[in-house]
Write a protein that holds these residues in place. Structure first.
Motif, short mmCIF file in Angstrom:
data_model
loop_
_atom_site.label_atom_id
_atom_site.label_comp_id
_atom_site.label_asym_id
_atom_site.label_seq_id
_atom_site.Cartn_x
_atom_site.Cartn_y
_atom_site.Cartn_z
N VAL A 127 0.84 -1.20 0.00
CA VAL A 127 0.00 0.00 0.00
C VAL A 127 0.88 1.25 0.00
CG1 VAL A 127 -1.55 1.41 1.39
CG2 VAL A 127 -2.07 -0.98 1.03
N VAL A 128 0.55 2.17 -0.90
CA VAL A 128 1.16 3.50 -0.91
C VAL A 128 0.17 4.46 -0.28
CG1 VAL A 128 1.99 5.40 -2.33
CG2 VAL A 128 2.52 3.04 -2.98
N ASP A 129 0.60 5.17 0.76
CA ASP A 129 -0.23 6.16 1.44
C ASP A 129 0.24 7.55 1.00
OD1 ASP A 129 -1.45 7.97 3.30
OD2 ASP A 129 -1.76 6.27 4.65
N PHE A 130 -0.62 8.28 0.30
CA PHE A 130 -0.23 9.58 -0.24
C PHE A 130 -0.14 10.63 0.87
CE2 PHE A 130 -0.90 7.39 -4.04
CZ PHE A 130 -0.49 8.15 -5.11
N ARG A 131 -0.75 10.39 2.01
CA ARG A 131 -0.68 11.36 3.11
C ARG A 131 0.65 11.28 3.83
NH1 ARG A 131 -6.09 8.87 5.50
NH2 ARG A 131 -4.72 7.09 5.05
N THR A 132 1.18 10.07 3.99
CA THR A 132 2.45 9.90 4.71
C THR A 132 3.62 9.65 3.77
OG1 THR A 132 2.11 7.51 4.93
CG2 THR A 132 1.21 8.92 6.67
N GLU A 133 3.31 9.45 2.47
CA GLU A 133 4.32 9.14 1.46
C GLU A 133 5.09 7.87 1.82
OE1 GLU A 133 6.76 12.57 0.85
OE2 GLU A 133 5.16 13.68 -0.15
N ARG A 134 4.37 6.90 2.38
CA ARG A 134 4.97 5.62 2.73
C ARG A 134 4.49 4.53 1.77
NH1 ARG A 134 7.03 4.49 7.82
NH2 ARG A 134 6.11 2.41 7.67
N ASP A 135 5.34 3.52 1.61
CA ASP A 135 5.01 2.34 0.81
C ASP A 135 5.27 1.14 1.73
OD1 ASP A 135 5.04 0.09 -0.81
OD2 ASP A 135 6.09 1.05 -2.45
N ASP A 136 4.19 0.48 2.17
CA ASP A 136 4.32 -0.57 3.18
C ASP A 136 3.68 -1.87 2.71
OD1 ASP A 136 5.54 1.03 5.29
OD2 ASP A 136 3.60 2.03 5.43
N VAL A 137 4.11 -2.97 3.31
CA VAL A 137 3.52 -4.28 3.03
C VAL A 137 2.06 -4.27 3.50
CG1 VAL A 137 3.56 -6.72 3.64
CG2 VAL A 137 5.70 -5.52 3.15
N PHE A 138 1.19 -4.84 2.69
CA PHE A 138 -0.23 -4.94 3.03
C PHE A 138 -0.60 -6.39 3.35
CE2 PHE A 138 -4.81 -4.92 1.68
CZ PHE A 138 -5.27 -4.09 2.69
N VAL A 139 -0.40 -7.30 2.40
CA VAL A 139 -0.60 -8.74 2.64
C VAL A 139 0.58 -9.48 2.04
CG1 VAL A 139 -2.06 -10.76 2.32
CG2 VAL A 139 -3.12 -8.49 2.54
N ASP A 140 1.28 -10.26 2.86
CA ASP A 140 2.45 -10.99 2.39
C ASP A 140 2.55 -12.31 3.16
OD1 ASP A 140 4.80 -11.89 1.35
OD2 ASP A 140 6.08 -10.39 2.33
N GLU A 141 2.09 -13.37 2.56
CA GLU A 141 2.18 -14.70 3.16
C GLU A 141 3.38 -15.44 2.59
OE1 GLU A 141 0.55 -15.56 5.62
OE2 GLU A 141 -1.54 -14.94 5.56
N PRO A 142 4.06 -16.25 3.38
CA PRO A 142 5.25 -16.97 2.87
C PRO A 142 4.88 -18.05 1.86
CG PRO A 142 4.68 -17.72 5.07
CD PRO A 142 3.80 -16.55 4.81
N ASP A 143 5.76 -18.25 0.90
CA ASP A 143 5.64 -19.34 -0.08
C ASP A 143 4.26 -19.37 -0.73
OD1 ASP A 143 8.25 -20.24 0.49
OD2 ASP A 143 7.50 -21.28 2.26
N SER A 144 3.78 -18.23 -1.14
CA SER A 144 2.48 -18.16 -1.78
C SER A 144 2.37 -16.85 -2.55
CB SER A 144 1.35 -18.27 -0.76
OG SER A 144 1.41 -17.21 0.18
N GLU A 145 1.25 -16.69 -3.25
CA GLU A 145 1.02 -15.49 -4.04
C GLU A 145 -0.27 -14.82 -3.61
OE1 GLU A 145 3.93 -17.78 -5.56
OE2 GLU A 145 1.89 -18.50 -5.91
#
Length: 584
Positions: free
Chosen positions: A187-205
């Protein structure tokens, strides 16, 4: 081995080869729609092929008349104009254009040498448009200010952006980082100018974009996406704004491109053999909107589901809830629908395939290898296949190891093994045809399928002739010369860079086996191909010339990764059929 499960639908005659040019002309006149949108008054604007190029059309006729292909229109609310792409001669360097919906006049927004695509207007900010481009490195996420032309990059992940969706308030973007292997949502947050992980499970898509681009994946109800973390198949899930999610529909079938409707339902595509079914999830119940064919470009408009439908009879007409509303892609010649069959590969692995049978006794067999490799042979209008069947060939199109639609384990089975077990699956397809009485069997494929064709006649003795269209010849030069993000994909599939795995690159490259090619070979190439450059074909052809191997080289100066122009298609299909007929 398994016998065919259904009888074919056949509406063609097994004509003599001299009739193939007329058949090819009538077949290739159909191009289908290349993107569409709807204006606020309910009028559909779509890209249709006319007089050698794609232009924007409405029910009243042609809207634009410009150089290059004008495709993928999108309505810009607040500006009351259309956004569209332009490409010339297959370079895949899309310019972004603003089009007046009344006059058809064009104003360039971005006109440069880069790939610019997957556009989306920012909610509540009509003068900002987001898009994906390779202008800085691989594929990243950008916005452009339509008033002053300022372009800003927003994604920071080290993997290419495949698709994305705006939050309803326009303050955040969720995007898919990565294509197939371990793709995640960020997720990119335009208010904080951050780019952070949203959903990330291991060994999967975790994905929401494959054939489409993430359109309407985010609504007030959350972010809808697919994950194969739980079952190994892409199942429907919904995440809250913090990335916490739950599964909404599980049935051990791969699903793709989910999106919300205005009514709060979810529409999505589901793999079923060679079909991409269009389905709707409402109140926990799933209904099928379109059961057969390959359905793409799904949009929920004016309370209905619109989509482009492809089948053995159409290359891309627009349908609304199952009814055709723009009939641009239907062919006016008979075609054959394939049978769904399975066969055993050499190690007992069951391989699903589509079998096309001519009306009369077959003159020979052809294995049709799909591209990708992470793709499959869809139940759609494959023009070279239909022409070969028309000329009397029986064609088998296998979904070999590495294909989509059969779960994560099967798709990953070709990782670090390109030209290995997947090639044995293709060789087993030739054996299947021979067991059915085909004394001579050829192989034809484009892109990765072209690579498989070259490996089939170089590294094996399973085929009597071959046709390779835009096929990789040398993995090292392909990685070095292909467009950036494709090089990254290839290195992932080969499990390393050329200098890290030199033996693997050599062992799995057709150029290594070029001296073993001793059967007739047709090589087809687009001069402007940005994915498999012209230099790949020329490495091969130079060697064939030196050894005086029976071959033909068909180069199209105005094509890219494939053959699009009608006259070029006629020549390509006619030459292909004549080549195969003359060598069986």
């Amino acid at each position: 081995m398994f016998e065919p499960m259904t009888e074919p639908e056949s509406t063609i005659e097994n004509r003599p080869p001299e009739g193939i040019t007329d058949y090819a002309r009538r077949l290739t006149d159909a191009h289908g729609v290349s993107g569409y949108t709807q204006t606020p008054d309910g009028e559909l604007v779509y890209a249709a092929y006319d007089d050698g190029e794609y232009d924007l059309h409405t029910a009243d006729g042609r809207l634009t008349d410009a150089d290059g292909d004008i495709t993928n229109p999108e309505w810009l609310q607040g500006r009351e104009t259309l956004l569209a792409y332009r490409d010339e001669d297959g370079h895949e360097q899309y310019d972004l254009l603003e089009v007046d919906p009344e006059s058809g006049s064009i104003t360039p927004i971005i006109d440069d040498r880069f790939l610019n695509f997957r556009t989306r207007q920012r909610p509540a900010s009509p003068n900002q448009v987001s898009f994906v481009s390779n202008r800085d490195r691989s594929l990243d996420l950008y916005t452009v200010d339509l008033d002053d032309g300022t372009v800003t990059r927003h994604s920071e992940a080290d993997r290419q952006v495949l698709g994305y969706a705006w939050s309803p308030d326009g303050n955040r973007l969720v995007y898919q980082a990565g294509t197939f292997e371990n793709s995640t949502l960020r997720v990119v947050d335009f208010r904080t100018e951050r780019d952070d992980v949203f959903v990330d499970e291991p060994d999967s898509e975790q994905s929401f974009a494959f054939t489409d681009d993430g359109y309407r994946a985010w609504s007030e109800a959350g972010v809808v996406f697919t994950t194969n973390h739980a079952t190994g198949y892409r199942e429907l899930a919904v995440a809250d704004p913090d990335g916490e999610y739950d599964l909404r529909y599980v049935n051990n079938r791969d699903k793709y491109d989910p999106q919300w409707t205005a009514d709060g339902d979810v529409v999505f595509l589901e793999a079923s053999g060679g079909d991409r079914r269009l389905c709707s999830l409402s109140g926990g119940e799933v209904t099928t909107v379109e059961r057969t064919g390959m359905n793409v470009d799904v949009k929920h408009l004016d309370g209905a589901v619109y989509y482009r439908h492809r089948s053995p009879k159409t290359v891309g007409e627009i349908r609304r809830d199952g009814t055709t509303v723009v009939d641009e892609g239907r062919v006016d010649v008979g075609t054959v629908a394939p049978e769904e069959i399975t066969y055993d590969s050499f190690d007992g692995t069951e391989i699903a395939a589509r079998l096309y049978r001519p009306a009369g006794d077959p003159v020979g067999g052809v294995v049709k290898a799909h591209g990708g490799p992470e793709a499959q042979h869809y139940n759609r209008l494959d023009m070279p296949t239909q022409a070969l069947v028309h000329a009397g060939f029986e064609v088998l199109a296998p979904d070999f190891r590495g294909s989509l639609g059969y779960g994560r384990a099967f798709r990953k089975a070709s990782d670090a093994d390109l030209g290995g077990d997947d090639l044995t699956d293709v060789v087993a397809a030739a054996s299947y045809l021979r067991d059915r009485g085909r004394e001579q069997v050829g192989i034809l494929g484009a892109s990765y399928g072209g690579y498989m064709a070259l490996m089939g006649v170089g590294a094996t003795d399973a085929f009597d002739l071959a046709g390779s269209v835009c096929g990789v010849v040398n993995w090292q030069t392909a990685v070095e010369n292909a467009r950036e993000y494709l090089g990254e994909v290839l290195m992932r599939k080969l499990d390393g860079a050329p200098d890290e795995k030199p033996d693997r690159y050599a062992d799995r490259s057709p150029i290594t086996y070029v001296d073993e090619i001793d059967v007739p070979l047709l090589v087809v190439q687009g001069a402007n191909d940005p994915r498999v450059p012209r230099s790949e074909a020329e490495q091969l052809v130079a060697s064939l010339d030196e050894r005086d191997v029976d071959h033909e080289y068909l180069l199209f100066e105005d094509e890219g990764h494939g053959v699009v122009d009608t006259d070029n298609r006629v020549e390509y299909i006619t030459r292909t059929v004549e080549f195969f007929r003359s060598h069986v």
